[in-house]
Scaffold this motif. Sequence first.
Motif, short mmCIF file in Angstrom:
data_model
loop_
_atom_site.label_atom_id
_atom_site.label_comp_id
_atom_site.label_asym_id
_atom_site.label_seq_id
_atom_site.Cartn_x
_atom_site.Cartn_y
_atom_site.Cartn_z
N UNK A 124 12.87 8.10 -50.30
CA UNK A 124 11.76 7.51 -49.05
C UNK A 124 11.69 9.51 -48.52
N UNK A 125 10.58 9.95 -48.72
CA UNK A 125 10.53 11.26 -48.88
C UNK A 125 9.69 12.23 -47.06
N UNK A 126 10.18 11.42 -46.38
CA UNK A 126 9.68 11.89 -44.90
C UNK A 126 9.99 13.54 -43.91
N UNK A 127 11.64 14.11 -44.01
CA UNK A 127 12.24 14.60 -43.52
C UNK A 127 12.13 16.16 -43.69
N UNK A 128 10.99 17.07 -43.29
CA UNK A 128 11.25 18.17 -42.88
C UNK A 128 12.02 19.07 -42.01
N UNK A 129 12.42 20.19 -42.40
CA UNK A 129 13.56 20.93 -41.43
C UNK A 129 13.05 20.93 -39.88
N UNK A 130 11.10 21.20 -39.71
CA UNK A 130 10.82 21.20 -38.64
C UNK A 130 10.17 20.07 -38.12
N UNK A 131 10.73 19.14 -38.97
CA UNK A 131 10.28 17.38 -38.37
C UNK A 131 10.91 16.26 -38.54
N UNK A 132 11.74 15.62 -37.79
CA UNK A 132 12.71 14.67 -38.56
C UNK A 132 12.04 13.27 -37.25
N UNK A 133 12.27 13.31 -36.47
CA UNK A 133 11.97 12.22 -35.03
C UNK A 133 10.49 12.21 -34.98
N UNK A 134 9.83 13.28 -34.65
CA UNK A 134 8.92 13.58 -35.30
C UNK A 134 7.57 13.45 -36.30
N UNK A 135 7.44 12.49 -36.88
CA UNK A 135 6.86 13.11 -38.28
C UNK A 135 4.90 13.63 -38.11
N UNK A 136 4.17 13.58 -36.95
CA UNK A 136 3.53 13.96 -37.20
C UNK A 136 3.54 14.73 -37.51
N UNK A 137 4.45 16.12 -37.15
CA UNK A 137 4.41 17.46 -37.11
C UNK A 137 4.40 17.88 -38.70
N UNK A 138 4.55 16.93 -39.48
CA UNK A 138 5.19 17.69 -41.24
C UNK A 138 3.97 18.68 -41.55
#
Length: 381
Positions: A124-138
């Motif tokens: 499940x591939x959600x997190x990015x270097x700049x967006x973990x908790x704040x998924x809307x920021x992906x």
Amino acid sequence: MPFESSWQTEDHLLIEDTIKRFFAEEIVPNEPEWEKAGQVDESVWTTAGALGLLGGGIPEAFGGLGIDAGIDALICAEQGRVNALGWGFVVHTIVKNYIVMQGTPEQKAKWLPQLASGQAIPSIVMSEPGAGSDLKGIRTRAVRDGDDLVIDGSKIFISNGQTSNMLIVVARTGDTGSARDISLVVVEPEQADQVIRGRNLDKIGMKAQDTSELRFDGVRVPKENILGGVEGRGFGQLMQELPWERLMIAYWSLGAIEGALDLTIDYVNDRKAFGRHVMDFQNTRFVLARCKMKLELTRAYVDKCMVQYLAGELDAASASIAKLWATEAQGEVIDACLQLHGGYGYMSEYPISQFYANARVQRIYGGTSEIMLELISRSLV
Ligand SMILES: Cc1cc2nc3c(=O)[nH]c(=O)nc-3n(C[C@H](O)[C@H](O)[C@H](O)COP(=O)(O)OP(=O)(O)OC[C@H]3O[C@@H](n4cnc5c(N)ncnc54)[C@H](O)[C@@H]3O)c2cc1C
């Protein structure tokens, strides 16, 4: 006497022995080798599939067992109890659940049999270097090009990241500035080779679990691979399915509390100080009594949530309470158990030290404790 939860049916009880044997024979003996390799042997997936352990919650028509997803809770709890965490089963139950609950009939028919057999290894591939908790920021994008979607972006901390070949990718498909810009896009086994695998990250625990950076550099999938078939539903799908992920993490904590408590009881009954067994000190018995209390309270709450889930009624706040309570209880119990081991508890060769190292991340992934508090507090206003 093994504990039987109120939601367990005869089907669950029948498969429980298989689950325990699978961990004792296929997982625990291999974990040290997998820790050195930084990942499990991929054949463990098809072994689990052949035993029917990957088919909970999947209808028989799609290769499943025709038993509800309760067996996944038993698997997560057993994995926590034996503390051999390399095999990324929790990701399997998460990905499977997304497809069962959100997939179109065609997507279910194609992907669920692959998951049930173990041929598909999920991420499940959600997190990015700049967006973990704040998924809307992906920032990862999936852009239409003819009949395809082309995915570009970087992801981080992806469990099963080195080995997975069925990936649910959270990607931006619109630019309206609303939650409807997000879609879940599935990369199937036939497209998975296009995903660039980055570093297998070095962690303080869960050494046999591959947790990786991933790069999507023009990864091309058919446009039909948007989960549910309609663009822009991704954020809503995440909100609907994250409670299941959190409940499974809580069951994992439940098992770990039980496993740590059992081995500590053995240790203090054996170890002597001041001419007595460590168990004979009142402090030891009181500390362990508190641990037992936390075990039983955790079990009662996660079982209550499982009953809600099976009735289709598990809400975000209840699942957040389960994750927050269970993972914090896990941390507290294991810390107390390690203390009762004295200096030996800090030594890698004593299993309690591995329980300790593995526990910490439970309060971070699947939504941090702070995000759980945020979600619970929203139910109060
Ligand atoms: C071993 C491991 C495996 C993982 N597996 C996966 C995986 O398979 N797939 C995947 O997509 N991700 C995975 N993750 C990523 C994980 O979900 C994120 O690390 C987590 O969601 C936190 O995001 P972050 O690391 O960016 O921290 P941040 O979001 O940067 O948070 C930093 C701190 O700020 C706090 N904070 C953030 N927002 C708020 C707020 N609104 N209110 C109060 N406090 C706040 C956080 O609680 C935290 O304490 C994994 C992580 C680890 C460590």
